[in-house]
Scaffold this motif. Structure first.
Motif, PDB file in Angstrom:
ATOM      1  N   SER A  17      -5.695   2.817   7.016  1.00  0.00           N
ATOM      2  CA  SER A  17      -7.329   3.080   6.849  1.00  0.00           C
ATOM      3  C   SER A  17      -8.147   2.028   6.700  1.00  0.00           C
ATOM      4  O   SER A  17      -8.747   1.337   7.674  1.00  0.00           O
ATOM      5  N   THR A  18      -7.844   1.502   5.528  1.00  0.00           N
ATOM      6  CA  THR A  18      -8.321  -0.253   5.061  1.00  0.00           C
ATOM      7  C   THR A  18      -7.831  -1.371   5.934  1.00  0.00           C
ATOM      8  O   THR A  18      -8.565  -2.160   6.236  1.00  0.00           O
ATOM      9  N   CYS A  19      -6.278  -0.897   6.658  1.00  0.00           N
ATOM     10  CA  CYS A  19      -6.644  -2.284   7.094  1.00  0.00           C
ATOM     11  C   CYS A  19      -6.506  -2.245   8.702  1.00  0.00           C
ATOM     12  O   CYS A  19      -6.897  -3.115   9.144  1.00  0.00           O
ATOM     13  N   GLY A  58      -4.563 -10.997  -9.887  1.00  0.00           N
ATOM     14  CA  GLY A  58      -4.231 -10.598 -10.748  1.00  0.00           C
ATOM     15  C   GLY A  58      -2.898  -9.897 -10.545  1.00  0.00           C
ATOM     16  O   GLY A  58      -3.370  -9.005  -9.332  1.00  0.00           O
ATOM     17  N   LEU A  59      -1.752  -9.363 -10.912  1.00  0.00           N
ATOM     18  CA  LEU A  59      -0.502  -9.036 -10.851  1.00  0.00           C
ATOM     19  C   LEU A  59      -0.685  -7.734 -10.577  1.00  0.00           C
ATOM     20  O   LEU A  59      -0.320  -7.484  -9.454  1.00  0.00           O
ATOM     21  N   LYS A  60      -1.758  -6.969 -11.525  1.00  0.00           N
ATOM     22  CA  LYS A  60      -1.727  -5.634 -11.034  1.00  0.00           C
ATOM     23  C   LYS A  60      -2.595  -5.506 -10.572  1.00  0.00           C
ATOM     24  O   LYS A  60      -2.760  -4.485  -9.276  1.00  0.00           O
ATOM     25  N   GLN A  61      -3.395  -6.601  -9.267  1.00  0.00           N
ATOM     26  CA  GLN A  61      -4.183  -6.300  -8.221  1.00  0.00           C
ATOM     27  C   GLN A  61      -3.680  -6.242  -6.893  1.00  0.00           C
ATOM     28  O   GLN A  61      -4.194  -5.918  -6.302  1.00  0.00           O
ATOM     29  N   LEU A  62      -2.179  -6.422  -7.387  1.00  0.00           N
ATOM     30  CA  LEU A  62      -1.432  -6.736  -5.792  1.00  0.00           C
ATOM     31  C   LEU A  62      -0.513  -5.269  -5.415  1.00  0.00           C
ATOM     32  O   LEU A  62      -0.263  -5.116  -4.166  1.00  0.00           O
ATOM     33  N   PHE A  63      -1.005  -4.381  -6.434  1.00  0.00           N
ATOM     34  CA  PHE A  63       0.091  -2.687  -6.762  1.00  0.00           C
ATOM     35  C   PHE A  63      -1.140  -2.063  -5.963  1.00  0.00           C
ATOM     36  O   PHE A  63      -2.429  -2.083  -5.920  1.00  0.00           O
ATOM     37  N   ASN A  64      -0.583  -1.534  -4.798  1.00  0.00           N
ATOM     38  CA  ASN A  64      -1.192  -0.380  -4.406  1.00  0.00           C
ATOM     39  C   ASN A  64      -0.897   0.956  -5.510  1.00  0.00           C
ATOM     40  O   ASN A  64      -0.043   1.724  -4.734  1.00  0.00           O
ATOM     41  N   LYS A  96       5.470  -0.942   0.013  1.00  0.00           N
ATOM     42  CA  LYS A  96       5.035   0.037   1.215  1.00  0.00           C
ATOM     43  C   LYS A  96       4.669   0.014  -1.397  1.00  0.00           C
ATOM     44  O   LYS A  96       3.234   0.245  -1.120  1.00  0.00           O
ATOM     45  N   LEU A  97       4.375  -0.993  -1.925  1.00  0.00           N
ATOM     46  CA  LEU A  97       3.744  -0.677  -2.937  1.00  0.00           C
ATOM     47  C   LEU A  97       3.242  -2.051  -3.168  1.00  0.00           C
ATOM     48  O   LEU A  97       2.092  -2.180  -4.263  1.00  0.00           O
ATOM     49  N   VAL A  98       2.625  -2.623  -2.267  1.00  0.00           N
ATOM     50  CA  VAL A  98       1.677  -3.809  -1.772  1.00  0.00           C
ATOM     51  C   VAL A  98       0.642  -3.330  -1.494  1.00  0.00           C
ATOM     52  O   VAL A  98       0.236  -2.598  -0.060  1.00  0.00           O
ATOM     53  N   LYS A  99      -0.243  -3.611  -2.228  1.00  0.00           N
ATOM     54  CA  LYS A  99      -2.403  -3.663  -2.117  1.00  0.00           C
ATOM     55  C   LYS A  99      -2.366  -4.362  -0.183  1.00  0.00           C
ATOM     56  O   LYS A  99      -1.683  -5.358  -0.715  1.00  0.00           O
ATOM     57  N   ARG A 100      -2.684  -3.716   0.600  1.00  0.00           N
ATOM     58  CA  ARG A 100      -2.985  -4.030   1.818  1.00  0.00           C
ATOM     59  C   ARG A 100      -4.996  -4.223   1.709  1.00  0.00           C
ATOM     60  O   ARG A 100      -5.087  -3.506   1.691  1.00  0.00           O
ATOM     61  N   PRO A 101      -5.085  -4.796   3.269  1.00  0.00           N
ATOM     62  CA  PRO A 101      -3.670  -6.046   3.869  1.00  0.00           C
ATOM     63  C   PRO A 101      -4.024  -7.068   2.514  1.00  0.00           C
ATOM     64  O   PRO A 101      -4.924  -7.410   1.782  1.00  0.00           O
ATOM     65  N   ILE A 102      -3.287  -7.978   3.402  1.00  0.00           N
ATOM     66  CA  ILE A 102      -3.726  -9.416   2.398  1.00  0.00           C
ATOM     67  C   ILE A 102      -3.299 -10.313   3.185  1.00  0.00           C
ATOM     68  O   ILE A 102      -2.641 -10.150   4.540  1.00  0.00           O
ATOM     69  N   PHE A 109      -6.645 -16.398   0.293  1.00  0.00           N
ATOM     70  CA  PHE A 109      -5.905 -15.483   0.168  1.00  0.00           C
ATOM     71  C   PHE A 109      -7.589 -14.257  -0.433  1.00  0.00           C
ATOM     72  O   PHE A 109      -7.408 -14.486  -0.967  1.00  0.00           O
ATOM     73  N   SER A 110      -6.824 -13.096   0.677  1.00  0.00           N
ATOM     74  CA  SER A 110      -7.951 -11.794  -0.053  1.00  0.00           C
ATOM     75  C   SER A 110      -6.608 -10.983  -0.091  1.00  0.00           C
ATOM     76  O   SER A 110      -6.274 -11.035   0.805  1.00  0.00           O
ATOM     77  N   VAL A 111      -7.004 -10.045  -0.726  1.00  0.00           N
ATOM     78  CA  VAL A 111      -6.426  -8.525  -0.845  1.00  0.00           C
ATOM     79  C   VAL A 111      -6.996  -7.774  -1.259  1.00  0.00           C
ATOM     80  O   VAL A 111      -8.458  -7.386  -1.075  1.00  0.00           O
ATOM     81  N   GLY A 112      -6.664  -7.015   0.605  1.00  0.00           N
ATOM     82  CA  GLY A 112      -8.173  -5.641  -0.011  1.00  0.00           C
ATOM     83  C   GLY A 112      -8.783  -6.087   1.289  1.00  0.00           C
ATOM     84  O   GLY A 112      -8.988  -6.920   1.421  1.00  0.00           O
TER      85      GLY A 112
END
Length: 123
Positions: A17-19, A58-64, A96-102, A109-112
């Protein structure tokens, strides 16, 4: 003067839904983008390293962290002990481990999805 159109790459998952909110926002803003299914074609190690080098995330922010696979793999306990190379390799192999969308234009870049971030970066 010719207008320069910036092509965005959107790594996402259409069942997310976020994507879908992010795509709707980009469409309404008139942005040009290529959608890439993050589950079958996750961002490469090079893309993830470039994102981290930019310094906004940061690295932890890239994980879903809310994902099923994150919980199944018990990533909460593992992420803190991983170095950047190990984490990037894992993320680039398991979308599926990656926070999305990138979203990226190759430089930024933007994440989420946060509307204020999208307004600042993509319009």
């Amino acid at each position: 003067m010719k207008e320069i159109i910036r092509m965005l790459m959107v790594y996402g998952y259409m069942k997310c839904s976020t994507c879908r909110k992010a795509i709707k926002w980009l469409d309404e803003a008139g942005c040009t983008y290529e959608f890439i299914d993050i589950t079958t074609d996750p961002p490469s190690e090079a893309v993830l390293k470039k994102l981290l080098k930019k310094g906004d995330y940061g690295l932890k922010q890239l994980f879903n962290t809310s994902g099923v696979l994150y919980r199944e793999m018990k990533m909460k306990e593992k992420v803190g002990g991983m170095n950047e190379g190990e984490a990037v390799k894992l993320l680039s192999s398991e979308g599926k481990l990656v926070k999305r969308p990138i979203v990226t234009d190759g430089k930024d870049f933007s994440v989420g999805f946060k509307e204020d971030v999208f307004k600042a970066k993509w319009v």
